[in-house]
Scaffold this motif. Sequence first.
Motif, short mmCIF file in Angstrom:
data_model
loop_
_atom_site.label_atom_id
_atom_site.label_comp_id
_atom_site.label_asym_id
_atom_site.label_seq_id
_atom_site.Cartn_x
_atom_site.Cartn_y
_atom_site.Cartn_z
N VAL A 66 0.73 -1.18 -0.16
CA VAL A 66 -0.04 -0.06 -0.15
C VAL A 66 0.86 1.31 -0.08
O VAL A 66 0.65 2.40 -0.96
N GLY A 67 1.84 1.22 0.88
CA GLY A 67 2.80 2.35 0.97
C GLY A 67 3.56 2.87 -0.49
O GLY A 67 3.68 3.68 -0.99
N ALA A 68 3.98 1.71 -1.01
CA ALA A 68 4.80 1.55 -2.26
C ALA A 68 3.79 2.07 -3.32
O ALA A 68 3.99 2.88 -4.32
N TYR A 69 2.49 1.89 -3.31
CA TYR A 69 1.54 1.97 -4.61
C TYR A 69 1.15 3.73 -4.14
O TYR A 69 1.29 4.41 -5.22
N LYS A 70 0.97 3.97 -2.93
CA LYS A 70 0.57 5.60 -2.74
C LYS A 70 1.77 6.34 -3.17
O LYS A 70 1.53 7.61 -3.92
N ILE A 71 3.18 6.00 -3.10
CA ILE A 71 4.20 6.75 -3.33
C ILE A 71 4.24 6.94 -4.85
O ILE A 71 4.29 8.09 -5.40
#
Length: 318
Positions: A66-71
Amino acid sequence: MKKILLFLFFSLSLSSYSQTKDKIDTTKLFKELTDQACSCIDSIPTYNRIKDSITANISSCIDDKVGAYKITEQFANLDLSNPTGEKKEINVTLNLDKKSKEYKEIYYKMEKYLLDNCPTLKNKIASNNQLNNNSISKNQEALDLYYLGLDETKKDNFKGAIEYYKKAIKIDPNFAFAYDNMGICYRRLEEFDLAIDSYERSLKIDPNGLMPLQNIAVVYTYKKEYKKAVRTYEKLAKIDPNNPEVFYGIGQTYALHLNDSKKGLDNMCKAYKLYSMQKSPYRADAEKIIQMIYAQMKKDGEEDSFNKILATNNINSN
């Protein structure tokens, strides 16, 4: 108490970018990241571990992506073209607060995708390999036969697997896991009475065995003996009161088979809350059943009762 939000700040020099940028395909990115999350989940060990610990690991696999996607999504929305060639800075503010609506939306979307497209996820959640005294045989010959049975089970050769489990039990009559897995094979062959007999033999060895009790309830559902299924789930609830599968099973049985929407809803709400607390992807399944119950109760003019039951369980009707 004031909520603390986590922010990441990036300073980007436009001179390091070309005047045009390639469009990032966020749909493709989402699939790639969730597939990576599936690989992460596949590597989670389950042997002799409690379910809460396994679901926490699953949640961690999803959180990372999720963090990688948001970035990446944030950068995909930036206009990095620099026709003048002047050196400029762009500050990007990224909110990675896990309680934020935006974060939850992506998390739940990934969770749903994984439920539909990552078979290993359901296997990890369903695993029940926590050991008791007689779970695994200490006899090597019985163990070897048991593992051969597991191999055949994985190949869907259930009849062949049963023969190995029978041989293992003949050597070690107190081999509970052999009875449990034999019961699973009989259930998949739709030989339900033999499945129940296998599970009950396991329970004689370990009266508090969670796996055989839960599977007996499932078999009673297949046999359409719904009241027996509920009674078995209720017995399991006394042993394992924080198991959401128990309340999910009771709720589904009342709502879909015993025409009692209120009892079905109350139990499904309990399942939903436990799934949420444990960060289990099966929260989405409980939510679907709650929506189905709402449709029925609305049709029956019982919307007020629906809202009251949700309020009693501290669930927002929205």
